[in-house]
Motif scaffolding. Structure first.
Motif, PDB file in Angstrom:
ATOM      1  N   UNK A 140      41.165  37.139  47.705  1.00  0.00           N
ATOM      2  CA  UNK A 140      42.016  36.117  48.324  1.00  0.00           C
ATOM      3  C   UNK A 140      42.700  36.664  49.578  1.00  0.00           C
ATOM      4  N   UNK A 141      43.089  37.920  49.508  1.00  0.00           N
ATOM      5  CA  UNK A 141      43.776  38.553  50.643  1.00  0.00           C
ATOM      6  C   UNK A 141      42.789  38.911  51.748  1.00  0.00           C
ATOM      7  N   UNK A 142      41.616  39.393  51.351  1.00  0.00           N
ATOM      8  CA  UNK A 142      40.609  39.839  52.319  1.00  0.00           C
ATOM      9  C   UNK A 142      39.256  39.210  51.984  1.00  0.00           C
ATOM     10  N   UNK A 143      39.083  37.917  52.275  1.00  0.00           N
ATOM     11  CA  UNK A 143      37.899  37.182  51.817  1.00  0.00           C
ATOM     12  C   UNK A 143      36.579  37.586  52.472  1.00  0.00           C
ATOM     13  N   UNK A 144      36.622  38.356  53.531  1.00  0.00           N
ATOM     14  CA  UNK A 144      35.376  38.761  54.206  1.00  0.00           C
ATOM     15  C   UNK A 144      34.927  40.171  53.837  1.00  0.00           C
ATOM     16  N   UNK A 145      35.642  40.832  52.940  1.00  0.00           N
ATOM     17  CA  UNK A 145      35.286  42.200  52.570  1.00  0.00           C
ATOM     18  C   UNK A 145      34.066  42.215  51.654  1.00  0.00           C
ATOM     19  N   UNK A 146      32.976  42.765  52.157  1.00  0.00           N
ATOM     20  CA  UNK A 146      31.753  42.857  51.351  1.00  0.00           C
ATOM     21  C   UNK A 146      31.956  43.759  50.141  1.00  0.00           C
ATOM     22  N   UNK A 147      32.732  44.815  50.321  1.00  0.00           N
ATOM     23  CA  UNK A 147      33.006  45.752  49.231  1.00  0.00           C
ATOM     24  C   UNK A 147      33.710  45.039  48.070  1.00  0.00           C
ATOM     25  N   UNK A 148      34.717  44.265  48.387  1.00  0.00           N
ATOM     26  CA  UNK A 148      35.472  43.545  47.366  1.00  0.00           C
ATOM     27  C   UNK A 148      34.593  42.473  46.724  1.00  0.00           C
ATOM     28  N   UNK A 149      33.905  41.693  47.547  1.00  0.00           N
ATOM     29  CA  UNK A 149      33.092  40.600  47.024  1.00  0.00           C
ATOM     30  C   UNK A 149      31.938  41.102  46.162  1.00  0.00           C
ATOM     31  N   UNK A 150      31.357  42.227  46.535  1.00  0.00           N
ATOM     32  CA  UNK A 150      30.275  42.805  45.742  1.00  0.00           C
ATOM     33  C   UNK A 150      30.783  43.240  44.374  1.00  0.00           C
ATOM     34  N   UNK A 151      31.910  43.930  44.342  1.00  0.00           N
ATOM     35  CA  UNK A 151      32.448  44.382  43.061  1.00  0.00           C
ATOM     36  C   UNK A 151      32.908  43.197  42.213  1.00  0.00           C
ATOM     37  N   UNK A 152      33.473  42.182  42.852  1.00  0.00           N
ATOM     38  CA  UNK A 152      33.902  40.991  42.122  1.00  0.00           C
ATOM     39  C   UNK A 152      32.700  40.291  41.491  1.00  0.00           C
ATOM     40  N   UNK A 153      31.621  40.126  42.246  1.00  0.00           N
ATOM     41  CA  UNK A 153      30.404  39.511  41.692  1.00  0.00           C
ATOM     42  C   UNK A 153      29.866  40.309  40.518  1.00  0.00           C
ATOM     43  N   UNK A 154      29.823  41.622  40.677  1.00  0.00           N
ATOM     44  CA  UNK A 154      29.290  42.489  39.622  1.00  0.00           C
ATOM     45  C   UNK A 154      30.161  42.424  38.361  1.00  0.00           C
TER      46      UNK A 154
END
Length: 117
Positions: free
Chosen positions: A64-78
């Protein structure tokens, strides 16, 4: 300093000291609540502990804070994928256990049946 706690949390994760990492990540969050990295570090430590619900919560906040971070989004998906898979496995195991119990009730049948009261 929030950055210091976040960096130390990362080091603790790499050392397999996830509980210490969570504590440091929480300190980073307290000091910099609008900074995604503290939530990300907490999420990463929770992933390592296989605490999927808590990990998804922390990583969602980071996203939510950094919606374009691939690192965050990848870990969230996993983490979300693993949480779903684990819940499916738990559900399947519960169903198999119940089916096994009903099929194999050790002679505790219905009244009037062999082994029943």
């Amino acid at each position: 300093n929030g950055v210091l706690y976040s960096n130390r949390a990362a080091a603790f994760i790499h050392l397999g000291k996830e509980i210490k990492a969570i504590k440091d990540a929480e300190q980073a969050i307290n000091l910099k609540p609008d900074w995604a990295k503290g939530y990300f570090r907490k999420g990463a430590a929770l992933v390592a502990l296989r605490r999927w619900d808590d990990a998804v919560e922390a990583l969602t906040k980071a996203a939510e804070i950094e919606p374009k971070s691939k690192e965050i989004l990848t870990m969230l998906r996993e983490a979300t994928r693993k949480r779903s898979a684990e819940k499916r496995n738990e559900s399947n195991q519960g169903s198999k256990l119940a089916a096994g119990f009903l099929d194999n009730s050790n002679g505790l049948g219905t009244p009037g049946s062999p082994g029943g009261p």
